[in-house]
Design a protein around this motif. Structure first.
Motif, PDB file in Angstrom:
ATOM      1  N   GLY A 363     -92.938 -38.269 -20.005  1.00 40.56           N
ATOM      2  CA  GLY A 363     -92.796 -38.157 -21.365  1.00 40.56           C
ATOM      3  C   GLY A 363     -91.386 -38.177 -21.390  1.00 40.56           C
ATOM      4  N   LEU A 364     -90.611 -39.051 -20.871  1.00 45.57           N
ATOM      5  CA  LEU A 364     -89.073 -39.140 -20.834  1.00 45.57           C
ATOM      6  C   LEU A 364     -88.548 -39.681 -22.249  1.00 45.57           C
ATOM      7  N   PHE A 365     -89.085 -40.975 -22.471  1.00 48.36           N
ATOM      8  CA  PHE A 365     -88.390 -41.413 -23.892  1.00 48.36           C
ATOM      9  C   PHE A 365     -88.692 -40.479 -24.973  1.00 48.36           C
ATOM     10  N   GLY A 366     -87.603 -40.542 -25.838  1.00 51.25           N
ATOM     11  CA  GLY A 366     -87.772 -39.589 -26.929  1.00 51.25           C
ATOM     12  C   GLY A 366     -87.438 -38.251 -26.643  1.00 51.25           C
ATOM     13  N   ARG A 367     -86.951 -37.778 -25.349  1.00 49.12           N
ATOM     14  CA  ARG A 367     -86.890 -36.265 -25.093  1.00 49.12           C
ATOM     15  C   ARG A 367     -85.362 -36.049 -25.057  1.00 49.12           C
ATOM     16  N   ARG A 368     -84.862 -35.154 -25.444  1.00 52.16           N
ATOM     17  CA  ARG A 368     -83.389 -34.658 -25.528  1.00 52.16           C
ATOM     18  C   ARG A 368     -82.984 -34.538 -24.078  1.00 52.16           C
ATOM     19  N   ILE A 369     -81.907 -34.941 -23.680  1.00 55.27           N
ATOM     20  CA  ILE A 369     -81.484 -34.735 -22.472  1.00 55.27           C
ATOM     21  C   ILE A 369     -81.366 -33.125 -22.122  1.00 55.27           C
ATOM     22  N   ALA A 370     -81.758 -32.702 -20.717  1.00 56.58           N
ATOM     23  CA  ALA A 370     -81.609 -31.163 -20.351  1.00 56.58           C
ATOM     24  C   ALA A 370     -82.322 -30.299 -21.298  1.00 56.58           C
ATOM     25  N   SER A 371     -83.517 -30.745 -21.521  1.00 55.40           N
ATOM     26  CA  SER A 371     -84.607 -29.876 -22.470  1.00 55.40           C
ATOM     27  C   SER A 371     -85.666 -29.392 -21.952  1.00 55.40           C
ATOM     28  N   LEU A 372     -86.106 -29.714 -20.634  1.00 58.72           N
ATOM     29  CA  LEU A 372     -87.422 -29.038 -20.062  1.00 58.72           C
ATOM     30  C   LEU A 372     -87.101 -27.777 -19.889  1.00 58.72           C
ATOM     31  N   PRO A 373     -88.168 -26.872 -20.242  1.00 56.30           N
ATOM     32  CA  PRO A 373     -87.868 -25.188 -20.036  1.00 56.30           C
ATOM     33  C   PRO A 373     -88.008 -24.844 -18.738  1.00 56.30           C
ATOM     34  N   ASP A 374     -88.509 -25.599 -17.717  1.00 59.25           N
ATOM     35  CA  ASP A 374     -88.980 -25.252 -16.478  1.00 59.25           C
ATOM     36  C   ASP A 374     -87.889 -25.836 -15.398  1.00 59.25           C
ATOM     37  N   TYR A 375     -86.703 -26.396 -15.830  1.00 57.70           N
ATOM     38  CA  TYR A 375     -85.882 -26.959 -14.787  1.00 57.70           C
ATOM     39  C   TYR A 375     -84.498 -26.356 -15.015  1.00 57.70           C
ATOM     40  N   ARG A 376     -83.746 -26.068 -13.955  1.00 57.53           N
ATOM     41  CA  ARG A 376     -82.416 -25.624 -13.979  1.00 57.53           C
ATOM     42  C   ARG A 376     -81.440 -26.672 -14.260  1.00 57.53           C
ATOM     43  N   TYR A 377     -80.877 -26.986 -15.450  1.00 53.54           N
ATOM     44  CA  TYR A 377     -79.809 -27.784 -15.847  1.00 53.54           C
ATOM     45  C   TYR A 377     -78.367 -27.501 -15.582  1.00 53.54           C
ATOM     46  N   SER A 378     -77.494 -28.183 -15.343  1.00 53.05           N
ATOM     47  CA  SER A 378     -76.114 -27.874 -15.343  1.00 53.05           C
ATOM     48  C   SER A 378     -75.591 -27.415 -16.671  1.00 53.05           C
ATOM     49  N   GLU A 379     -74.843 -26.608 -16.887  1.00 51.40           N
ATOM     50  CA  GLU A 379     -74.217 -26.350 -18.397  1.00 51.40           C
ATOM     51  C   GLU A 379     -73.626 -27.425 -19.212  1.00 51.40           C
ATOM     52  N   PRO A 380     -73.022 -28.337 -18.497  1.00 55.86           N
ATOM     53  CA  PRO A 380     -72.252 -29.405 -19.169  1.00 55.86           C
ATOM     54  C   PRO A 380     -73.728 -30.535 -19.787  1.00 55.86           C
ATOM     55  N   VAL A 399     -73.275 -47.573 -16.103  1.00 53.44           N
ATOM     56  CA  VAL A 399     -71.857 -47.084 -15.950  1.00 53.44           C
ATOM     57  C   VAL A 399     -71.881 -45.874 -14.816  1.00 53.44           C
ATOM     58  N   GLY A 400     -72.881 -45.468 -14.568  1.00 50.72           N
ATOM     59  CA  GLY A 400     -73.165 -44.459 -13.588  1.00 50.72           C
ATOM     60  C   GLY A 400     -73.233 -42.997 -14.072  1.00 50.72           C
ATOM     61  N   PRO A 401     -74.184 -42.115 -13.399  1.00 45.94           N
ATOM     62  CA  PRO A 401     -74.357 -40.808 -13.901  1.00 45.94           C
ATOM     63  C   PRO A 401     -73.026 -40.048 -14.079  1.00 45.94           C
ATOM     64  N   ALA A 402     -72.210 -40.258 -13.262  1.00 48.33           N
ATOM     65  CA  ALA A 402     -70.805 -39.351 -13.269  1.00 48.33           C
ATOM     66  C   ALA A 402     -69.956 -39.560 -14.438  1.00 48.33           C
ATOM     67  N   ARG A 403     -70.018 -41.080 -15.004  1.00 54.33           N
ATOM     68  CA  ARG A 403     -69.334 -41.304 -16.291  1.00 54.33           C
ATOM     69  C   ARG A 403     -70.278 -40.975 -17.666  1.00 54.33           C
ATOM     70  N   TYR A 404     -71.290 -41.305 -17.625  1.00 51.81           N
ATOM     71  CA  TYR A 404     -72.432 -41.133 -18.619  1.00 51.81           C
ATOM     72  C   TYR A 404     -72.996 -39.655 -18.758  1.00 51.81           C
ATOM     73  N   THR A 405     -73.018 -38.844 -17.797  1.00 54.47           N
ATOM     74  CA  THR A 405     -73.423 -37.490 -18.078  1.00 54.47           C
ATOM     75  C   THR A 405     -72.660 -36.655 -16.938  1.00 54.47           C
ATOM     76  N   PRO A 406     -71.231 -36.525 -17.413  1.00 50.55           N
ATOM     77  CA  PRO A 406     -70.293 -35.585 -16.514  1.00 50.55           C
ATOM     78  C   PRO A 406     -70.976 -34.378 -16.353  1.00 50.55           C
ATOM     79  N   GLY A 407     -70.935 -34.106 -15.147  1.00 42.97           N
ATOM     80  CA  GLY A 407     -71.551 -32.680 -14.805  1.00 42.97           C
ATOM     81  C   GLY A 407     -72.717 -32.594 -14.228  1.00 42.97           C
TER      82      GLY A 407
END
Length: 435
Positions: A363-380, A399-407
């Protein structure tokens, strides 16, 4: 900022009281299943009865080795558990790509202490011979030596790039090895001594009781180093890289685990391969010896902890060799699936599969980043305003994860080909669509 935090922890009721009985009456199992991802790290208690394993699934598990029973699942880290260690006082340590080190006591469901100071993933742990210090190696380019009695750690700076492994010499000096192909010894004060510069990036390190250093890495060659940094002996173990080393308790043998799925047991004096442990062909990420030197314990890409006879190379108990099902089999010939092959170790495509290091992509497409309730995401990541679409996924890998999604905890990777990025997006649109 470096700190040591102490967290209250409720007891797991009665575990300490019943542990001896559990270890004696539960049926033995030579293959221990419980992790939802590759077993990245292993360490044993000093008496050899207990083991701790760390996994890409972000958990650590405590095992009774003679029974195969899981005595506790330890969930604290926000990333793959890359390193573990057994401490002389009976505690265990776990370290993660989240940069933190947790100290656990048997019977407690939360860490007794958290050592916080690294700014990158922790890749290795080692305990000094006197049990007074814990050393950590990190991808932030440093190693740290933590006094277990408390106090600020000593920060070791000098490597150029990731520090992948750490150990202690018998006299207490730390030794590190890194992606810059150097082995460094750290005197009690001042800068490091570069003991050796080897021909390859290094991922594994071991020190024997007489002070000889063994190092190995990408070129699949195990090298034994003298005190002056010269190579005393070398043995090729290829073709796949060596990713873990462990010296036998008597120091006469070195177990070398490889990305090709085998473990070579090498006689140190002659640099001769005595035998090979052959599993299901998936990477063996971790290896440890039981205290009497007759048995090896391994963890690998099949998500199992296995026991082996170190004299014959034979498995202890029946050796089932299940390979995890290939979630990409239905997409044979799809270029996008081939590109996604580098991601499948950390991400599932459909709901209900076992937990891995990264969140499910179902269900990836249309989902907001870091929004799954059962996964520990970083605060950034939680503070970002990104919705996953074909365009944002393509940009992530451009561009790579480090630049596009820092943290992010995601390993750094880019896809240089626009055609491959487009193929990956088309594949994900099909494979992650939910009914």
């Amino acid at each position: 900022m470096t700190c040591i935090s102490r967290r209250p922890a409720p007891l797991l009721a009665g575990l300490l009281a019943v542990l001896p009985a559990m270890l004696s009456i539960l049926p033995a199992a030579a293959q221990m299943r419980g992790h939802g991802g590759p077993v990245r790290a292993l360490a044993l208690s000093h008496d050899g009865r207990l083991a701790i394993s760390g996994s890409f699934d972000q958990s650590a598990i405590l095992w009774g080795l003679d029974t195969g029973a899981a005595l506790g699942v330890l969930r604290f880290h926000e990333g793959a558990v890359n390193a573990v260690a057994g401490l002389p006082d009976g505690r265990f340590a776990s370290a993660s790509e989240d940069g933190r080190i947790a100290l656990w006591r048997l019977g407690r469901a939360e860490p007794e202490q958290v050592l916080d100071g690294h700014s990158g993933p922790v890749a290795g742990l080692a305990v000094s011979a006197d049990g007074a210090a814990l050393a950590s190696a990190s991808w932030d380019g440093t190693a740290r030596v933590w006094p277990l009695a408390g106090g600020a750690p000593r920060v070791l700076e000098g490597h150029r790039g990731n520090v992948n492994a750490v150990a202690f010499l018998p006299d207490g000096r730390p030794v590190t090895a890194g992606a810059d192909a150097t082995v460094r010894v750290w005197p009690s004060e001042g800068a490091s001594l570069t003991l050796a510069t080897l021909p390859t990036a290094l991922s594994a390190l071991a020190v024997t009781a007489d002070g000889e250093i063994a190092a190995a890495g990408a070129d699949a060659t195990l090298r034994f180093l003298r005190a002056d940094g010269t190579v005393r002996a070398a043995v090729e173990l290829g073709p796949q890289p060596v990713i873990a080393l462990a010296p036998s308790p008597d120091g006469r043998r070195i177990a070398a685990a490889t990305a090709g799925g085998t473990v070579a047991v090498v006689e140190r004096e002659t640099a001769r391969v005595l035998l090979r442990l052959v599993g299901p062909g998936l990477p063996v990420w971790s290896v440890a010896w039981r205290p009497d030197g007759t048995e090896l314990v391994t963890g690998g890409g099949d998500r199992l902890v296995r026991r082996w006879d170190a004299r014959s190379g034979e498995p202890i108990g029946a050796l089932a060799m299940p390979r995890p099902g290939n979630p990409l089999a239905a997409y044979h010939g799809d270029r996008g699936a081939e590109v996604f092959g580098a991601c499948v170790a950390c991400h599932t495509l459909t709901p209900g599969e076992e937990t891995r290091a990264g969140p499910t992509l179902a269900g990836l497409f249309g989902r907001r980043i870091a929004s799954l309730p059962d996964y520990r995401y970083s605060e950034p990541l939680k503070r970002m305003d990104i919705v996953w679409t074909p365009e944002t996924v393509a940009r992530l890998f451009e561009v790579g994860p480090a630049r596009y999604t820092p943290g992010t905890k995601m390993p750094e990777q880019t896809i240089g080909s626009a055609a491959d990025r487009e193929a990956l997006v088309r594949f994900l649109e099909k494979a992650t669509r939910q009914p």
